[in-house]
Design an enzyme around this catalytic site. Structure first.
Site, PDB file in Angstrom:
ATOM      1  N   GLY A 239      60.411  60.930   6.835  1.00 48.72           N
ATOM      2  CA  GLY A 239      59.794  62.147   6.331  1.00 48.72           C
ATOM      3  C   GLY A 239      59.425  63.186   7.358  1.00 48.72           C
ATOM      4  O   GLY A 239      58.954  64.269   7.000  1.00 48.72           O
ATOM      5  N   GLU A 289      61.506  55.007   9.303  1.00 54.06           N
ATOM      6  CA  GLU A 289      62.746  55.251   8.556  1.00 54.06           C
ATOM      7  C   GLU A 289      63.127  56.727   8.600  1.00 54.06           C
ATOM      8  O   GLU A 289      63.247  57.375   7.562  1.00 54.06           O
ATOM      9  CB  GLU A 289      62.546  54.828   7.092  1.00 54.06           C
ATOM     10  CG  GLU A 289      62.103  53.399   6.895  1.00 54.06           C
ATOM     11  CD  GLU A 289      61.579  53.134   5.481  1.00 54.06           C
ATOM     12  OE1 GLU A 289      61.554  54.063   4.642  1.00 54.06           O
ATOM     13  OE2 GLU A 289      61.171  51.997   5.233  1.00 54.06           O
ATOM     14  N   PRO A 290      63.310  57.283   9.776  1.00 50.55           N
ATOM     15  CA  PRO A 290      63.632  58.708   9.845  1.00 50.55           C
ATOM     16  C   PRO A 290      65.098  58.975   9.498  1.00 50.55           C
ATOM     17  O   PRO A 290      65.983  58.217   9.888  1.00 50.55           O
ATOM     18  CB  PRO A 290      63.378  59.043  11.321  1.00 50.55           C
ATOM     19  CG  PRO A 290      63.737  57.773  12.033  1.00 50.55           C
ATOM     20  CD  PRO A 290      63.335  56.647  11.107  1.00 50.55           C
ATOM     21  N   ARG A 328      71.705  72.056  -0.425  1.00 47.46           N
ATOM     22  CA  ARG A 328      70.257  72.163  -0.211  1.00 47.46           C
ATOM     23  C   ARG A 328      69.635  73.481  -0.714  1.00 47.46           C
ATOM     24  O   ARG A 328      68.598  73.442  -1.358  1.00 47.46           O
ATOM     25  CB  ARG A 328      69.902  71.943   1.255  1.00 47.46           C
ATOM     26  CG  ARG A 328      70.177  70.522   1.766  1.00 47.46           C
ATOM     27  CD  ARG A 328      69.617  70.282   3.149  1.00 47.46           C
ATOM     28  NE  ARG A 328      68.180  70.369   3.167  1.00 47.46           N
ATOM     29  CZ  ARG A 328      67.477  71.423   3.502  1.00 47.46           C
ATOM     30  NH1 ARG A 328      68.069  72.511   3.936  1.00 47.46           N
ATOM     31  NH2 ARG A 328      66.167  71.411   3.434  1.00 47.46           N
ATOM     32  N   TYR A 332      66.959  72.453  -3.621  1.00 50.72           N
ATOM     33  CA  TYR A 332      65.523  72.575  -3.381  1.00 50.72           C
ATOM     34  C   TYR A 332      65.155  73.712  -2.443  1.00 50.72           C
ATOM     35  O   TYR A 332      64.320  73.562  -1.564  1.00 50.72           O
ATOM     36  CB  TYR A 332      64.851  71.267  -2.943  1.00 50.72           C
ATOM     37  CG  TYR A 332      65.676  70.213  -2.249  1.00 50.72           C
ATOM     38  CD1 TYR A 332      65.753  68.930  -2.800  1.00 50.72           C
ATOM     39  CD2 TYR A 332      66.339  70.463  -1.057  1.00 50.72           C
ATOM     40  CE1 TYR A 332      66.481  67.949  -2.171  1.00 50.72           C
ATOM     41  CE2 TYR A 332      67.062  69.480  -0.428  1.00 50.72           C
ATOM     42  CZ  TYR A 332      67.137  68.228  -0.989  1.00 50.72           C
ATOM     43  OH  TYR A 332      67.853  67.243  -0.350  1.00 50.72           O
ATOM     44  N   CYS A 359      81.527  78.832  -9.281  1.00 46.54           N
ATOM     45  CA  CYS A 359      81.150  79.577 -10.469  1.00 46.54           C
ATOM     46  C   CYS A 359      79.774  79.168 -10.960  1.00 46.54           C
ATOM     47  O   CYS A 359      79.626  78.523 -12.018  1.00 46.54           O
ATOM     48  CB  CYS A 359      82.212  79.373 -11.546  1.00 46.54           C
ATOM     49  SG  CYS A 359      83.835  79.822 -10.938  1.00 46.54           S
ATOM     50  N   GLU A 360      78.777  79.454 -10.171  1.00 40.45           N
ATOM     51  CA  GLU A 360      77.377  79.198 -10.492  1.00 40.45           C
ATOM     52  C   GLU A 360      76.556  80.272  -9.786  1.00 40.45           C
ATOM     53  O   GLU A 360      76.796  80.542  -8.606  1.00 40.45           O
ATOM     54  CB  GLU A 360      76.900  77.838  -9.914  1.00 40.45           C
ATOM     55  CG  GLU A 360      77.603  76.612 -10.406  1.00 40.45           C
ATOM     56  CD  GLU A 360      77.117  76.122 -11.769  1.00 40.45           C
ATOM     57  OE1 GLU A 360      76.060  76.605 -12.243  1.00 40.45           O
ATOM     58  OE2 GLU A 360      77.808  75.279 -12.352  1.00 40.45           O
ATOM     59  N   TYR A 388      71.434  65.584   4.808  1.00 38.85           N
ATOM     60  CA  TYR A 388      71.550  65.926   3.389  1.00 38.85           C
ATOM     61  C   TYR A 388      72.536  67.089   3.203  1.00 38.85           C
ATOM     62  O   TYR A 388      72.335  67.977   2.371  1.00 38.85           O
ATOM     63  CB  TYR A 388      70.161  66.212   2.780  1.00 38.85           C
ATOM     64  CG  TYR A 388      69.210  65.070   3.057  1.00 38.85           C
ATOM     65  CD1 TYR A 388      69.365  63.853   2.409  1.00 38.85           C
ATOM     66  CD2 TYR A 388      68.192  65.172   4.012  1.00 38.85           C
ATOM     67  CE1 TYR A 388      68.543  62.774   2.697  1.00 38.85           C
ATOM     68  CE2 TYR A 388      67.367  64.100   4.307  1.00 38.85           C
ATOM     69  CZ  TYR A 388      67.550  62.903   3.642  1.00 38.85           C
ATOM     70  OH  TYR A 388      66.733  61.836   3.946  1.00 38.85           O
TER      71      TYR A 388
HETATM   72  C1  LIG Z   1      65.074  59.279   2.125  1.00 40.26           C
HETATM   73  C2  LIG Z   1      64.217  58.198   2.651  1.00 40.26           C
HETATM   74  C3  LIG Z   1      63.855  58.178   4.002  1.00 40.26           C
HETATM   75  C4  LIG Z   1      64.257  59.260   4.979  1.00 40.26           C
HETATM   76  O1  LIG Z   1      63.593  60.455   4.753  1.00 40.26           O
HETATM   77  P1  LIG Z   1      63.709  61.648   5.816  1.00 40.26           P
HETATM   78  O2  LIG Z   1      62.885  62.710   5.246  1.00 40.26           O
HETATM   79  O3  LIG Z   1      65.142  62.021   5.908  1.00 40.26           O
HETATM   80  O4  LIG Z   1      63.167  61.131   7.108  1.00 40.26           O
HETATM   81  C5  LIG Z   1      63.115  57.109   4.448  1.00 40.26           C
HETATM   82  N1  LIG Z   1      62.711  56.122   3.611  1.00 40.26           N
HETATM   83  C6  LIG Z   1      63.044  56.112   2.316  1.00 40.26           C
HETATM   84  C7  LIG Z   1      62.587  54.995   1.459  1.00 40.26           C
HETATM   85  C8  LIG Z   1      63.801  57.141   1.790  1.00 40.26           C
HETATM   86  O5  LIG Z   1      64.110  57.141   0.494  1.00 40.26           O
END
Ligand SMILES: *Cc1c(COP(=O)(O)O)cnc(C)c1O
Length: 429
Positions: A239, A289-290, A328, A332, A359-360, A388
């Site tokens: 995140g 989990e980046p 993207r 969002y 065509c959007e 993404y």
């Molecule tokens: C998508 C996701 C991430 C990665 O998120 P980023 O914003 O790209 O860092 C990490 N953990 C889980 C469970 C996710 O679904």
């Protein structure tokens, strides 16, 4: 840091001219900087020095085999959300024993595949899923390592479509229900090994505060779970946000990234400084989990201008990339800086809409944005498209998927061929 800058009036990725890549491989074209990916991985690793930790790269951000292979050689683990992503990790030489499996809807086939490959942990998102995992593991005579995803009910203050840590989101198990769930699992589910606890409150967070809030809220819980159930890891999720937009708009080289790092609300060093002291003495392995942080600023989408259309109210620059290549902005409201491959000689800016051929009406990359001039035939880079981007590309409007290039110093490698028209109909009867 990112590996894109002007050199002698041309935009380069590391030591390779994007203009020459566009000429050789055509457009639209994704280009990634290996040096940037490595740099971000190492910086995050350093920021977490002092804690027993492992970086499990979130594969869904960019799952090109060469990107995964690069990260595997740097020692990354992987956070996957499907059997397909596990397959990719294995093909790229990643170790399933360093994979965590997230997601609310794992199928029987995916669970069996991951059990057989021996992944590190199933990050489970409901009691129903935990019971099903126990059942499938039992059928295979295996013990499934698992962590439950806690939903800490913290507002990540990001776009609503990428916020995941509030009670109204579909993700995770309610904070208050966790202790009883672990107790029931320990008593009733013999084929589950409770190995950790997981959380992930959202994506593109640009403030440290929600991270601190979530970590502080969950610390007592994770300590209690360690004492009662002997869990060994805590994943604090991904995140970490990146800079997509800079207020400075001028013809200065590198103007899109010219904001000083110190002015940014969230840097990776700050992330480490704030979180490490809070988590280092828990006696738990910390997983990260980046996704976006590692690859976001490491990629661009190069596209060529086809037409300039002057409407009565607006000027449209129509380019050859569309929302099918990079969704993207449409999905969002994502912002991508738009930078000519040939450095503008004038600092004059004109308000334009840069739009794709789909065509959007949602098929635009910017609206009423002051940009340096570029003309039909000129190519521009949509910056910060490494995360993404390609992974969300589709064949909508029967458009072949773009090619992908990985640059490392002066070497540019084609890591995914552009699709052909024949590819479009493959598998159709
Ligand atoms: C998508 C996701 C991430 C990665 O998120 P980023 O914003 O790209 O860092 C990490 N953990 C889980 C469970 C996710 O679904």
């Amino acid at each position: 840091m990112h590996g894109f800058s002007y050199r002698n009036g041309e935009l380069f990725c590391e030591d390779v001219s994007l203009k020459s890549l566009a000429e050789e491989h055509g457009t639209p074209l994704y280009v990634y900087s290996a040096g940037t990916i490595t740099d971000h991985f190492i910086r995050l690793d350093k920021a977490l020095a002092g804690v027993d930790h492992e970086i499990a790269y979130a594969v869904k951000a960019n799952s090109n085999l060469s990107v995964l292979r690069l990260l595997a050689t740097k020692g990354a683990g992987f956070d996957i959300v499907s059997g397909g992503e596990l397959f990719r990790v294995i093909k790229a030489g990643g170790d399933p024993a360093h994979c965590t499996f997230a997601g609310v809807g794992k199928t029987r086939a995916e669970i069996i595949y991951a059990l057989e490959q021996g992944i590190y942990s199933f990050n489970v998102e409901s009691e129903e899923e935990l019971r099903y995992l126990n059942e499938v593991a039992g059928e295979l005579g295996k013990i499934a390592p698992a962590a439950v995803r806690v939903n800490p009910n913290v507002d990540a203050k990001t776009h609503k479509y990428i916020s995941t840590g509030k009670s109204e989101n579909k993700f995770g198990v309610d904070f208050t229900a966790i202790p009883d769930l672990y107790a029931r699992a320990a008593a009733e589910l013999p084929n589950i090994r409770l190995r950790g606890l997981q959380m992930h409150i959202g994506s593109q967070l640009t403030s440290i505060d929600p991270f601190i809030e979530a970590v502080e809220k969950v610390i007592p819980m994770v300590s209690a779970l360690k004492a009662k159930h002997g869990i060994e890891f805590w994943s604090i999720g991904g995140g970490i946000g990146i800079v997509y937009q800079d207020s400075l708009q001028s013809g200065t080289p590198g103007w899109w990234s010219s904001k000083a790092e110190s002015e940014r609300p969230l840097t990776i060093e700050k992330y480490g400084q704030e979180l490490v002291p809070r988590i280092k003495d828990l006696g738990l392995k910390i997983l990260l989990e980046p996704g976006r942080y590692i690859v976001g600023n490491a990629g661009v989408l190069v596209t060529r201008c086809l037409y300039e259309k002057k409407g009565s109210a607006k000027t449209f620059k129509i380019v050859d990339a569309g929302m099918n290549d990079l969704i993207r902005p449409a999905l969002y409201e994502g912002h991508h800086e738009i930078v000519p491959l040939i450095e503008p000689t004038s600092s004059e800016l004109t308000k334009v809409d840069v739009v794709g051929p789909i065509c959007e009406s949602g098929d635009f990359f910017c609206q009423d944005r002051p940009l340096p001039d570029f003309q039909p035939g000129d190519a521009v880079a949509l910056m910060s498209a490494g995360a993404y981007g390609f992974v969300m590309a589709s064949n909508y409007n029967s458009r072949p998927l773009p090619a992908e290039i990985l640059v490392e110093g002066g070497d540019a490698t084609l890591v995914r061929k552009r699709q052909t028209l024949e590819d479009l109909i493959e598998g159709e009867l």
